[in-house]
Each structure stands twice: as C-alpha cells, then as structure tokens.
Enzyme design. Sequence first.
Site, mmCIF file in Angstrom:
data_model
loop_
_atom_site.group_PDB
_atom_site.id
_atom_site.type_symbol
_atom_site.label_atom_id
_atom_site.label_comp_id
_atom_site.label_asym_id
_atom_site.label_seq_id
_atom_site.Cartn_x
_atom_site.Cartn_y
_atom_site.Cartn_z
ATOM 1 N N SER A 1 0.826 -1.204 0.000
ATOM 2 C CA SER A 1 0.000 0.000 0.000
ATOM 3 C C SER A 1 0.862 1.256 0.000
ATOM 4 C CB SER A 1 -0.858 -0.018 1.263
ATOM 5 O OG SER A 1 -1.471 1.231 1.456
ATOM 6 N N LYS B 1 1.310 -3.825 6.531
ATOM 7 C CA LYS B 1 1.859 -3.761 5.168
ATOM 8 C C LYS B 1 3.367 -3.514 5.217
ATOM 9 C CE LYS B 1 -1.910 -4.792 3.164
ATOM 10 N NZ LYS B 1 -2.023 -6.128 2.567
ATOM 11 N N TYR C 1 -3.204 -1.513 10.605
ATOM 12 C CA TYR C 1 -3.336 -1.993 9.223
ATOM 13 C C TYR C 1 -2.111 -1.598 8.406
ATOM 14 C CZ TYR C 1 -4.273 -1.814 4.298
ATOM 15 O OH TYR C 1 -4.128 -1.950 2.942
HETATM 16 C C1 WQD Z 1 -9.945 9.304 -0.067
HETATM 17 C C2 WQD Z 1 -10.151 10.783 0.178
HETATM 18 C C3 WQD Z 1 -10.741 11.290 2.447
HETATM 19 C C4 WQD Z 1 -14.605 9.316 2.477
HETATM 20 C C5 WQD Z 1 -7.279 4.316 1.331
HETATM 21 C C6 WQD Z 1 -7.176 3.126 2.243
HETATM 22 C C7 WQD Z 1 -5.781 3.012 2.713
HETATM 23 C C8 WQD Z 1 -4.851 2.879 1.552
HETATM 24 C C9 WQD Z 1 -4.993 4.024 0.633
HETATM 25 C C10 WQD Z 1 -4.758 0.527 0.965
HETATM 26 C C11 WQD Z 1 -9.550 11.250 1.504
HETATM 27 C C12 WQD Z 1 -11.877 11.655 1.501
HETATM 28 C C13 WQD Z 1 -13.373 9.804 2.106
HETATM 29 C C14 WQD Z 1 -15.687 10.231 2.693
HETATM 30 C C15 WQD Z 1 -14.214 12.041 2.101
HETATM 31 N N1 WQD Z 1 -5.175 1.710 0.787
HETATM 32 N N2 WQD Z 1 -13.184 11.154 1.920
HETATM 33 N N3 WQD Z 1 -15.445 11.563 2.486
HETATM 34 O O1 WQD Z 1 -7.847 7.631 2.931
HETATM 35 O O2 WQD Z 1 -6.641 7.560 0.721
HETATM 36 O O3 WQD Z 1 -7.033 5.477 2.097
HETATM 37 O O4 WQD Z 1 -6.357 4.173 0.275
HETATM 38 O O5 WQD Z 1 -3.881 0.155 1.645
HETATM 39 O O6 WQD Z 1 -5.647 1.967 3.562
HETATM 40 O O7 WQD Z 1 -8.103 3.252 3.281
HETATM 41 O O8 WQD Z 1 -8.910 6.563 0.848
HETATM 42 O O9 WQD Z 1 -11.179 6.477 -0.063
HETATM 43 O O10 WQD Z 1 -10.884 6.575 2.438
HETATM 44 O O11 WQD Z 1 -10.357 8.590 1.080
HETATM 45 O O12 WQD Z 1 -14.053 13.255 1.947
HETATM 46 O O13 WQD Z 1 -16.785 9.857 3.066
HETATM 47 O O14 WQD Z 1 -11.550 11.020 0.283
HETATM 48 O O15 WQD Z 1 -10.628 12.237 3.450
HETATM 49 O O16 WQD Z 1 -9.056 12.528 1.290
HETATM 50 P P1 WQD Z 1 -7.572 6.910 1.681
HETATM 51 P P2 WQD Z 1 -10.410 6.988 1.094
#
Ligand code: WQD
Length: 335
Positions: free
Chosen positions: A125, A154, A150
């Site tokens: 990740s 990784k 988590y």
């Molecule tokens: C994306 C953006 C939120 C939900 C994920 C995995 C992490 C890693 C990378 C695997 C952020 C914003 C989100 C909502 C929002 N993957 N958001 N409203 O945080 O980059 O992490 O990908 O290992 O483990 O969890 O992805 O899709 O949660 O968020 O504004 O209801 O969208 O703040 O900027 P993130 P995400």
Amino acid sequence: MKKILVTGGLGFIGSHTVVELQNAGFEVVIIDNLSNSKIEVLNQITSITGIQPDFYQLDLRIKNDVKNFFNNNTVDGIIHFAASKAVGESVEKPLLYYENNITTLVYLLQEMKERKLDNFIFSSSCTVYGQADELPITENAPTKPAESPYGNTKQIGEEIIKDSCNAYELNAIALRYFNPIGAHDSVKIGELPIGVPQNLIPFVTQTAAGIREQLSVFGDDYPTPDGTAVRDYIHVVDLAKAHIAALQRLINKNNKQHFEFFNVGTGKGSSVLEVIKAFETVTGKKLNYKIVDRRAGDITAAYADTTLANKELHWKTEKTLEEALLSAWKWQEKQ
Ligand code: WQD
C-alpha cells in the site's frame, strides 16, 4: 499452463486479478475464507471468462489447512491478497490484524520455502509512505511510521518478505497500491463494502443511489489547489493487470533483485472536489455533499510516480478517472 494461487481471490482486487490471469492464459486456484466476500463472485468470474477457477474455502490462519492445501496443489506462483483492510477497525482490533495479515503471510512463506515454490506477489500500500515530502511519490521515498495497525501490517509484511527472499532465495514483488476504484466492464464483479463505506468512491455511489443521505467531504483547508485532499485513484482493472505484469517478470526471471517493490497508481492526483465533479459529469447525477472537519489520520496528498513500474513491468494504466467512476456507478446501480 502455469498454475497460480490467488489468496483472497473472491475479494475486490482479487476477483479482478483472477479474471485477468485467466485472460492471460493462467490456471487459477483460489483460497478465500469468505470473511469479506461472497461465494457468488466465483460464478461471476466464471461467467466473465468461461472458465471456473478451482476454489478452496479455507482460512490461512489454520496452519494445518494451509499444509494440506499445498500437499494437494503445486503452484507456479502466489498472489497474496487475503488480508483485513479497514484502517479504523485495525485500531480497535490490532491483534486480529496482526493475526490475519502477518501470521498468514508467514505460513505461506514457510510452505514456499519448504516446498521450493517461488514467485510471490504481495498486496502492499502507498500508506507505507505516509505524507511523503515530495510529490509524485517515487519508490525511493522513505517509508514513514505507520498511522494504523493496518498500515503497519503492510510495512512489516514487506520486511518479512524481503528477509525471506534474501535468506531463502525466494523471488517476490510487493505492489504498493494507491487508491483502487471502479468495477469490471461486464458489471459482474465490483466492490462490495460491508456496512457504511469508509472509502470515498463507494460512499459517493451510495449517496447518488440514495442509500446515504449526504456525503461528508473531510476538510477543505488542506494546502491543495481547492483545499480538499488529493489522491491517485486507479481503475481496479488497470491495477489487476499490474499483477499479471509483475508475475510474468518473476516467472520469466526478469527481476533484478530477489525482492522488489513498485508503485501502482495512475500518476495523476485528484482532489475530493474534482472526483465529485467528475462523477457528476459522467453520471449526470447531482451529489448531495457538505464540507466537514478533516478526518483524523488523513494525509494531504498522495500520488504515484509510476516511471519504475512503466519501465520495469512494461505496464501502464489505460483507463481514466471518468471511466473508473462510471464503472463504479454502473456497479452500484446493479446492486
Ligand atoms: C480518499 C479521500 C478522504 C470518504 C485508502 C485506504 C488506505 C490505503 C490508501 C490501501 C480522503 C476523503 C473519504 C468520505 C471524504 N489503501 N473522503 N469523504 O484515505 O486515501 O485510504 O487508500 O492500503 O488503507 O483506506 O482513501 O477512499 O478513504 O479517502 O471526503 O466519506 O476522500 O478524506 O481525502 P484513503 P479513502
């Protein structure tokens, strides 16, 4: 025909990768414990490719079951997806995450070593980079202390694999995913989040579908052009194809080191507001959203420098953000 074990092969990324493996002429055997996936996915895969993969419902935490599996199956490579992946849950239940994500990895590597199996692909990740000091993020960027158990699994996972590769001359590639989204063009497989989605795109599609009333945009005071956080959203089919490229590199012995790692993203950063706008444009749906406070643990911006993967894996993304969002929406409509 080369036979590949895909653990977690009925999950979101796993199922798309199984389809691409079969399309590329590999024979596939899946291990999945159905803890976060549905058995119907097996039939869906079969109806896309016309080939039913072998399937074992077993839990990789049970060492004897893992042994028995390998007593009955010889494989030419392993793609290891099976793991727990909810960041928030991992903070509440760290031991569950260390057991699911680390113990199972150790058992698999032990079997590989004992049986002289080779060619291991690991789901890693971009979280290993934390908030990188420079963007886009290259593989040379230092890893940062993990923000969650988590993320830690990784990082530790990569280290376990690296040490094992060096000691036992195994060959492995870790793929550091950015943000996988979207669904297969056939609309037969896609993401099936359980409960309230934590990730942006399923929350967006469920809001557009009326399942959620409103999307919360977590923060508009980030130091980015529009104030919302920036990520690199990659179509899951492009991501799946990166696994085939990595596997072929190992099988053809083109790897330069026993353990290698590559960023798998598009190279393009998109802000939350840009994602919302693109979603509204391609679907013609208006999204009900409001700006709220930042979410704890979120970083400002992350997007990949994909030069290394492009050059070494002979792989690049083919699909746009718009195509990915449209596929995610079609999948949502079908649910
Ligand atoms: C994306 C953006 C939120 C939900 C994920 C995995 C992490 C890693 C990378 C695997 C952020 C914003 C989100 C909502 C929002 N993957 N958001 N409203 O945080 O980059 O992490 O990908 O290992 O483990 O969890 O992805 O899709 O949660 O968020 O504004 O209801 O969208 O703040 O900027 P993130 P995400």
